[in-house]
Design an enzyme around this catalytic site. Structure first.
Site, PDB file in Angstrom:
ATOM      1  N   ASP A   1      -7.150  -5.125   1.637  1.00  0.00           N
ATOM      2  CA  ASP A   1      -7.775  -5.858   0.940  1.00  0.00           C
ATOM      3  C   ASP A   1      -7.763  -7.576   0.856  1.00  0.00           C
ATOM      4  OD1 ASP A   1      -9.361  -3.937  -0.666  1.00  0.00           O
ATOM      5  OD2 ASP A   1      -7.244  -3.425  -1.883  1.00  0.00           O
TER       6      ASP A   1
ATOM      7  N   HIS B   1       0.538  -0.945  -0.124  1.00  0.00           N
ATOM      8  CA  HIS B   1      -0.101  -0.250  -0.051  1.00  0.00           C
ATOM      9  C   HIS B   1       1.263   1.321  -0.010  1.00  0.00           C
ATOM     10  CE1 HIS B   1      -2.821   2.949   1.261  1.00  0.00           C
ATOM     11  NE2 HIS B   1      -3.930   1.748   1.426  1.00  0.00           N
TER      12      HIS B   1
END
Length: 373
Positions: A317, A276
């Site tokens: 996720d 990320h």
């Protein structure tokens, strides 16, 4: 989770003299600490150095600054609601992962909305599409200008309840228990749902939050602002990014984790579910959500393969996919959790934006055909 550079590494990364490094530290731009191995020496926070290096590389020309705000760049809107700093997600000064350990979702709403008395969420209608559920409220809703903060909180509670009912929540009570009841989960699984909703409640100025704030700047009703956020969230690069993570996991199930990871990377794709931009050392939301969830062997192998191939740490996720598998949730549970949890943050940003009597209206840099004289 922080990573620290020695003085020599910091100077090499920045390409500056020692005096300049010390100036950055004195101005609070780079954090410094004593070296645990030798207190006479100093260490410097690596992500501060990386952020400073990126800002210097972009330069200070107005066009460069404006362009850099579009994707993970310079801050563009002041907010007191949440931020990401040194690898931690912060809600109004409190660590989101600490809140997720025990806090009810309603307490997080109270914190983000700054409401002394958050109205109870009414039962939401079931079996509605979430977009239809919010759109149904817009026609009779009151515009934001002139509404008191208490009435805006009431509007938000009604919209979130309607959204929850459309996403599977059932009956009354705390929001996480409503969703767990609709999904037929036991109390221990319901607590995992609570953690997920808290961790997803806000994430600074992400795309859906920005969409909700743009709508709020026009004075649109609360339900319309949440509908704008939900629309932005529905894209595959945002709230539905979990579908790509699930596709990678399915390929890993069929072909083996190593082969699946190698194929995705060979196609020059970012590995979904790992890494990320705001968390170079690992997504704390994923770590908090995965704590207590047993990974099935296939997902564990996928984690190992991603770490070996690209040093990829699981992001939220991946954690939502692991949660979906472990609790046998609906296939689109990742999106539902994102939408319901993030709606709390959208409402907070709508209320904050409504305090500013100005529309969000940036200018475009024209790159089309030349104007004919």
């Amino acid at each position: 989770m922080d990573d620290w550079y020695s003085r020599e590494q910091a100077l090499r990364e920045l390409g500056v003299a020692a005096q300049t490094l010390y100036a950055y530290v004195s101005r609070g731009m780079i954090a410094r600490r004593a070296d645990p191995a030798d207190p006479r020496r100093s260490q410097y926070r690596s992500d501060d150095i990386a952020a400073l290096t990126q800002r210097r590389a972009r330069g200070r020309r107005p066009a460069a600054i404006a362009a850099s705000t579009i994707a993970w760049g310079e801050p563009v809107i002041d907010t007191a609601i949440s931020t990401v700093v040194h690898g931690r997600l912060i809600y109004r000064g409190q660590d989101a992962t600490t809140l997720a350990a025990t806090a009810p979702v309603e307490d997080v709403a109270r914190l983000l909305w700054q409401g002394d008395a958050i109205p109870a969420l009414p039962p939401g209608a079931a079996a509605l599409d979430p977009f239809v559920a919010l759109a149904a409220l817009v026609g009779t809703a009151r515009a934001l200008p002139g509404r008191s903060h208490e009435r805006r909180c009431t509007d938000a509670a009604a919209a979130i309840a309607a959204l929850g009912g459309a996403l599977g929540a059932s009956g009354e009570g705390p929001l996480h228990r409503r969703l767990a009841r609709g999904w037929g989960l036991d109390p221990s699984a319901a607590d995992v749902v609570r953690r997920a909703l808290v961790l997803l409640a806000d994430h600074e100025l992400n795309a859906s939050t920005f969409a909700a704030r743009v709508a709020a700047s026009t004075g649109a009703p609360m339900a319309a602002c949440l509908l704008a956020g939900l629309s932005a969230l529905s894209g595959p690069r945002h709230g539905r990014a979990g579908a790509a993570t699930a596709a990678l996991a399915q390929e890993a199930d069929a072909r083996g984790a190593g082969a699946a990871v190698a194929r995705w990377l060979a196609d020059h794709r970012v590995l979904p579910g790992f890494g990320h931009p705001l968390y170079p050392l690992g997504d704390p939301r994923a770590a908090a959500l995965l704590d207590g969830i047993a990974l099935d062997p296939a997902l564990a192998a996928l984690c190992d393969a991603a770490a070996e191939a690209c040093d990829g740490a699981p992001n939220v996720d991946f954690a939502l996919l692991a949660m979906t598998r472990a609790l046998a949730l609906p296939e689109d549970a990742s999106f539902r959790l994102f939408a319901l949890g993030r709606s709390i943050g959208w409402a907070a940003h709508v209320m904050e934006q409504a305090m500013h009597d100005a529309i969000i209206r940036p200018r475009a840099r024209y790159a089309g055909a030349r104007v004919r004289e």
